[in-house]
Enzyme design. Structure first.
Site, mmCIF file in Angstrom:
data_model
loop_
_atom_site.group_PDB
_atom_site.id
_atom_site.type_symbol
_atom_site.label_atom_id
_atom_site.label_comp_id
_atom_site.label_asym_id
_atom_site.label_seq_id
_atom_site.Cartn_x
_atom_site.Cartn_y
_atom_site.Cartn_z
ATOM 1 C CD GLU A 106 -2.436 1.909 0.620
ATOM 2 O OE1 GLU A 106 -3.425 1.232 0.266
ATOM 3 O OE2 GLU A 106 -2.155 3.035 0.156
ATOM 4 N N GLY A 138 3.128 0.010 -5.552
ATOM 5 C CA GLY A 138 2.910 -1.341 -6.069
ATOM 6 C C GLY A 138 3.609 -1.588 -7.388
ATOM 7 C CG ASP A 155 -8.312 -3.516 -2.752
ATOM 8 O OD1 ASP A 155 -8.189 -3.650 -1.511
ATOM 9 O OD2 ASP A 155 -9.199 -2.823 -3.288
HETATM 10 N N1 SAM Z 1 -10.558 -1.954 -0.659
HETATM 11 C C1 SAM Z 1 -11.359 -0.808 -0.993
HETATM 12 C C2 SAM Z 1 -12.454 -1.218 -1.871
HETATM 13 O O1 SAM Z 1 -13.331 -1.857 -1.373
HETATM 14 O O2 SAM Z 1 -12.445 -0.867 -3.040
HETATM 15 C C3 SAM Z 1 -10.595 0.317 -1.666
HETATM 16 C C4 SAM Z 1 -9.334 0.059 -2.150
HETATM 17 S S1 SAM Z 1 -7.999 0.608 -1.200
HETATM 18 C C5 SAM Z 1 -8.549 1.810 -0.108
HETATM 19 C C6 SAM Z 1 -7.187 1.506 -2.525
HETATM 20 C C7 SAM Z 1 -5.778 1.825 -2.150
HETATM 21 O O3 SAM Z 1 -4.916 1.834 -3.284
HETATM 22 C C8 SAM Z 1 -5.607 3.209 -1.506
HETATM 23 O O4 SAM Z 1 -5.368 3.061 -0.132
HETATM 24 C C9 SAM Z 1 -4.435 3.838 -2.251
HETATM 25 O O5 SAM Z 1 -3.557 4.553 -1.408
HETATM 26 C C10 SAM Z 1 -3.784 2.621 -2.863
HETATM 27 N N2 SAM Z 1 -2.919 2.884 -4.029
HETATM 28 C C11 SAM Z 1 -3.150 3.720 -5.067
HETATM 29 N N3 SAM Z 1 -2.110 3.685 -5.926
HETATM 30 C C12 SAM Z 1 -1.196 2.787 -5.417
HETATM 31 C C13 SAM Z 1 0.066 2.314 -5.848
HETATM 32 N N4 SAM Z 1 0.639 2.764 -6.990
HETATM 33 N N5 SAM Z 1 0.701 1.393 -5.086
HETATM 34 C C14 SAM Z 1 0.144 0.921 -3.933
HETATM 35 N N6 SAM Z 1 -1.066 1.350 -3.456
HETATM 36 C C15 SAM Z 1 -1.722 2.272 -4.206
#
Ligand code: SAM
Length: 275
Positions: A106, A138, A155
């Protein structure tokens, strides 16, 4: 005074929810983060004004994005979740006894910390000894790990900002290298009603890279259009052609063996999109 949160999926359409209390709101290194307590959906995580997950309906998304690939692979031991800082996918992944290690990559550590504090029902498995939380991009993580994971679950937030590079193209090539020889990849791939071009592009990118690419749907009340797509790319196993009878039922509220099969039956407008 009444408070409402409005999420505009596109300029001409939005959803609103009545807010009881703002639990936290902050600007992190990557995004605006808020956790709100709402009257109908309970507590919800909002990033850059987009609702990510709510206590009331999070089970749909987290169960479907985890259990379909994990029941498709015959013996998933090592799983990578890219994004997923709320921990909901990790919670579902660790329901599978075969999983020995679940890595969460994350980019925003604030998401993990605030979800641990305010959304324990969703983030509870992040403390599980089988889970390793890595705070980082990621894209970089996948580039640096080869032939390591049986299942990779993307995700992510929507395809903007830090998440833009997580949709399609070269990232899926790197995912393929990061997977084991019979690995499976899955991503949340947006709404065919509001963002058909994203669904189409991601599906075709995956189809050009993986031996098997399939799309399935799930009904998620707080996601735009209430009807959400997931794209699965597999090196060997077909998620529609799995003998689920050998598995014990898991403690779930949406996923069942019947819904596993039914989710791949698409309405004509979605079928036509990915033809
Ligand atoms: N799990 C939730 C759902 O039900 O859809 C939402 C997904 S989760 C909160 C999305 C996460 O992706 C965010 O916390 C964001 O910071 C993360 N994110 C975005 N770009 C990213 C990257 N390049 N590498 C890792 N995490 C990333």
């Amino acid at each position: 005074m009444e408070m409402w949160i409005k999420e505009a999926q596109i300029e001409d359409a939005a959803m609103t929810y009545k807010v009881k209390e703002t639990l936290v709101t902050k600007k992190t290194k990557y995004q605006d983060l808020a956790i709100l307590d709402t009257y109908f959906f309970g507590r919800m995580l909002v990033l850059d004004g987009i609702i990510q997950t709510t206590i009331k309906d999070e089970f749909v998304y987290h169960e479907m994005i985890a259990h379909i690939p994990l029941f498709t692979h015959p013996n998933p031991k090592k799983v990578l979740v890219v994004g997923g800082g709320d921990g909901g996918v990790i919670r579902e992944v660790l329901k599978h006894p075969s999983v020995e290690k679940a890595v969460l990559c994350e980019i925003d550590g604030d998401v993990v910390e605030e979800c641990k504090k305010y959304l324990p029902e969703i983030s509870c498995a992040l403390e599980n000894p089988k889970c390793e939380v890595f705070i980082g991009d990621g894209i970089k993580y996948v580039n640096e790990h080869k032939n390591e994971f049986d299942v990779i679950i993307v995700d992510s937030t929507d395809p903007f900002g830090a998440a833009e590079g997580l949709f399609g193209g070269s990232f899926y090539e790197k995912i393929k290298e990061c997977l084991t020889e019979d690995g499976i990849f899955i991503a949340q791939t947006e709404t065919p009603f509001y963002l058909p071009e994203v669904v189409k592009k991601v599906f075709n990118d995956s189809k050009a890279i993986f031996k098997i690419t399939k799309l399935f749907m799930a009904a998620i009340p707080t996601y735009p259009g209430g009807y959400w797509s997931f794209t699965i790319g597999s090196k060997k196993y077909d998620p529609e052609n799995v003998d689920l009878s050998i598995y014990e039922d898991l403690d779930t509220k949406y996923y069942t063996k019947k819904i596993h099969k039914a989710a791949f039956v698409l309405p004509k407008y979605v079928e036509d999109l990915i033809k």
